[in-house]
Design a protein around this motif. Structure first.
Motif, short mmCIF file in Angstrom:
data_model
loop_
_atom_site.label_atom_id
_atom_site.label_comp_id
_atom_site.label_asym_id
_atom_site.label_seq_id
_atom_site.Cartn_x
_atom_site.Cartn_y
_atom_site.Cartn_z
N GLU A 1 17.67 42.59 -7.42
CA GLU A 1 18.69 41.98 -8.27
C GLU A 1 18.01 41.43 -9.52
OE1 GLU A 1 22.26 39.53 -6.82
OE2 GLU A 1 20.71 38.04 -7.27
N ALA A 2 18.67 41.62 -10.65
CA ALA A 2 18.13 41.13 -11.92
C ALA A 2 18.25 39.60 -11.96
CB ALA A 2 18.89 41.75 -13.09
N LEU A 3 17.14 38.94 -12.27
CA LEU A 3 17.13 37.49 -12.41
C LEU A 3 17.54 37.07 -13.81
CD1 LEU A 3 13.75 36.77 -10.59
CD2 LEU A 3 16.06 36.36 -9.70
N TYR A 4 17.30 37.96 -14.78
CA TYR A 4 17.56 37.65 -16.18
C TYR A 4 18.14 38.88 -16.88
CZ TYR A 4 13.81 34.47 -14.75
OH TYR A 4 13.04 33.59 -14.06
N ASP A 5 18.74 38.67 -18.03
CA ASP A 5 19.18 39.79 -18.87
C ASP A 5 17.96 40.45 -19.49
OD1 ASP A 5 21.78 39.02 -18.33
OD2 ASP A 5 22.13 38.11 -20.29
N TYR A 6 18.03 41.76 -19.67
CA TYR A 6 16.94 42.49 -20.33
C TYR A 6 17.54 43.66 -21.08
CZ TYR A 6 12.79 45.29 -21.16
OH TYR A 6 11.80 46.02 -21.76
N THR A 7 17.10 43.86 -22.33
CA THR A 7 17.54 44.98 -23.14
C THR A 7 16.43 46.02 -23.19
OG1 THR A 7 18.90 43.51 -24.48
CG2 THR A 7 18.40 45.69 -25.41
N ALA A 8 16.76 47.24 -22.79
CA ALA A 8 15.77 48.33 -22.77
C ALA A 8 15.19 48.53 -24.15
CB ALA A 8 16.42 49.61 -22.26
N GLN A 9 13.87 48.79 -24.21
CA GLN A 9 13.17 49.02 -25.47
C GLN A 9 12.94 50.51 -25.71
OE1 GLN A 9 12.52 46.20 -27.41
NE2 GLN A 9 13.72 45.26 -25.77
N SER A 10 13.22 51.35 -24.68
CA SER A 10 13.07 52.81 -24.82
C SER A 10 13.94 53.49 -23.79
CB SER A 10 11.60 53.21 -24.62
OG SER A 10 11.26 53.16 -23.25
N ASP A 11 13.99 54.82 -23.83
CA ASP A 11 14.78 55.60 -22.87
C ASP A 11 14.16 55.58 -21.47
OD1 ASP A 11 16.64 56.27 -24.78
OD2 ASP A 11 15.75 58.23 -25.21
N ALA A 12 12.93 55.08 -21.34
CA ALA A 12 12.27 55.02 -20.05
C ALA A 12 12.60 53.73 -19.30
CB ALA A 12 10.75 55.14 -20.23
N GLU A 13 13.41 52.85 -19.91
CA GLU A 13 13.72 51.56 -19.33
C GLU A 13 15.23 51.42 -19.11
OE1 GLU A 13 10.24 49.49 -22.03
OE2 GLU A 13 12.19 48.55 -21.97
N HIS A 14 15.59 50.60 -18.10
CA HIS A 14 16.98 50.24 -17.86
C HIS A 14 17.24 48.90 -18.53
CE1 HIS A 14 18.88 53.00 -15.07
NE2 HIS A 14 17.90 52.93 -14.20
N SER A 15 18.38 48.76 -19.19
CA SER A 15 18.86 47.44 -19.57
C SER A 15 19.50 46.84 -18.33
CB SER A 15 19.91 47.55 -20.69
OG SER A 15 19.32 47.98 -21.88
N MET A 16 19.50 45.51 -18.26
CA MET A 16 20.12 44.89 -17.09
C MET A 16 20.68 43.53 -17.45
SD MET A 16 16.76 44.24 -14.75
CE MET A 16 15.39 43.28 -15.35
N SER A 17 21.67 43.13 -16.67
CA SER A 17 22.28 41.82 -16.81
C SER A 17 21.96 40.99 -15.59
CB SER A 17 23.80 41.95 -16.93
OG SER A 17 24.14 42.75 -18.03
N GLU A 18 21.87 39.69 -15.75
CA GLU A 18 21.58 38.80 -14.63
C GLU A 18 22.56 39.07 -13.49
OE1 GLU A 18 21.55 34.04 -13.58
OE2 GLU A 18 21.48 34.66 -15.67
N GLY A 19 22.03 39.26 -12.28
CA GLY A 19 22.86 39.50 -11.11
C GLY A 19 23.12 40.97 -10.82
N GLU A 20 22.78 41.86 -11.75
CA GLU A 20 22.97 43.29 -11.54
C GLU A 20 22.02 43.80 -10.46
OE1 GLU A 20 23.46 47.30 -14.30
OE2 GLU A 20 22.53 45.51 -15.16
#
Length: 116
Positions: free
Chosen positions: A64-83
């Motif tokens: 589970e995501a603890l924090y929001d994160y915005t992907a910096q490249s196509d190799a990364e997932h963006s995520m929202s807290e709780g996702e």
């Protein structure tokens, strides 16, 4: 015979039956159904698994995501807290973890997620 991994959706599990005496053993399949026979009608029907998963099958681990994160490249997932994601590899290197979402595996910061 070579061994390897294939997507489960690309294969059909059939019960193992002994080959009939009038048919030579196949070196590629223990199935008594030919591929040509299964598509002769012009349509292919998808079926669920023919057998239950083997005992001791690998169970999926989730994070589970603890924090929001915005992907910096196509190799990364963006995520929202709780996702939530399926964990593929917690230690992908340099503090990153590999996770899967909607069938796509990408990296996320390892310290931004927690195992469930």
């Amino acid at each position: 015979m070579k061994e390897g991994l294939v997507p489960a959706s690309y294969v059909e599990v059939l019960p193992l039956t002994p080959p009939s005496s009038n048919r030579p053993d196949s070196t590629y399949s223990a199935s008594s159904v030919s591929l040509a026979g299964s598509v002769a009608g012009g349509t292919i029907k998808k079926k669920g698994p023919a057998v239950a998963p083997k005992r001791g099958a690998k169970k999926l681990k989730y994070v589970e995501a603890l924090y929001d994160y915005t992907a910096q490249s196509d190799a990364e997932h963006s995520m929202s807290e709780g996702e939530r994601f399926v964990l593929i590899n917690m230690d992908a290197g340099d503090g990153w973890a590999d996770v899967e979402k909607d069938g796509v595996t990408r990296s996320v910061p390892g310290n931004y997620i927690q195992q469930l």
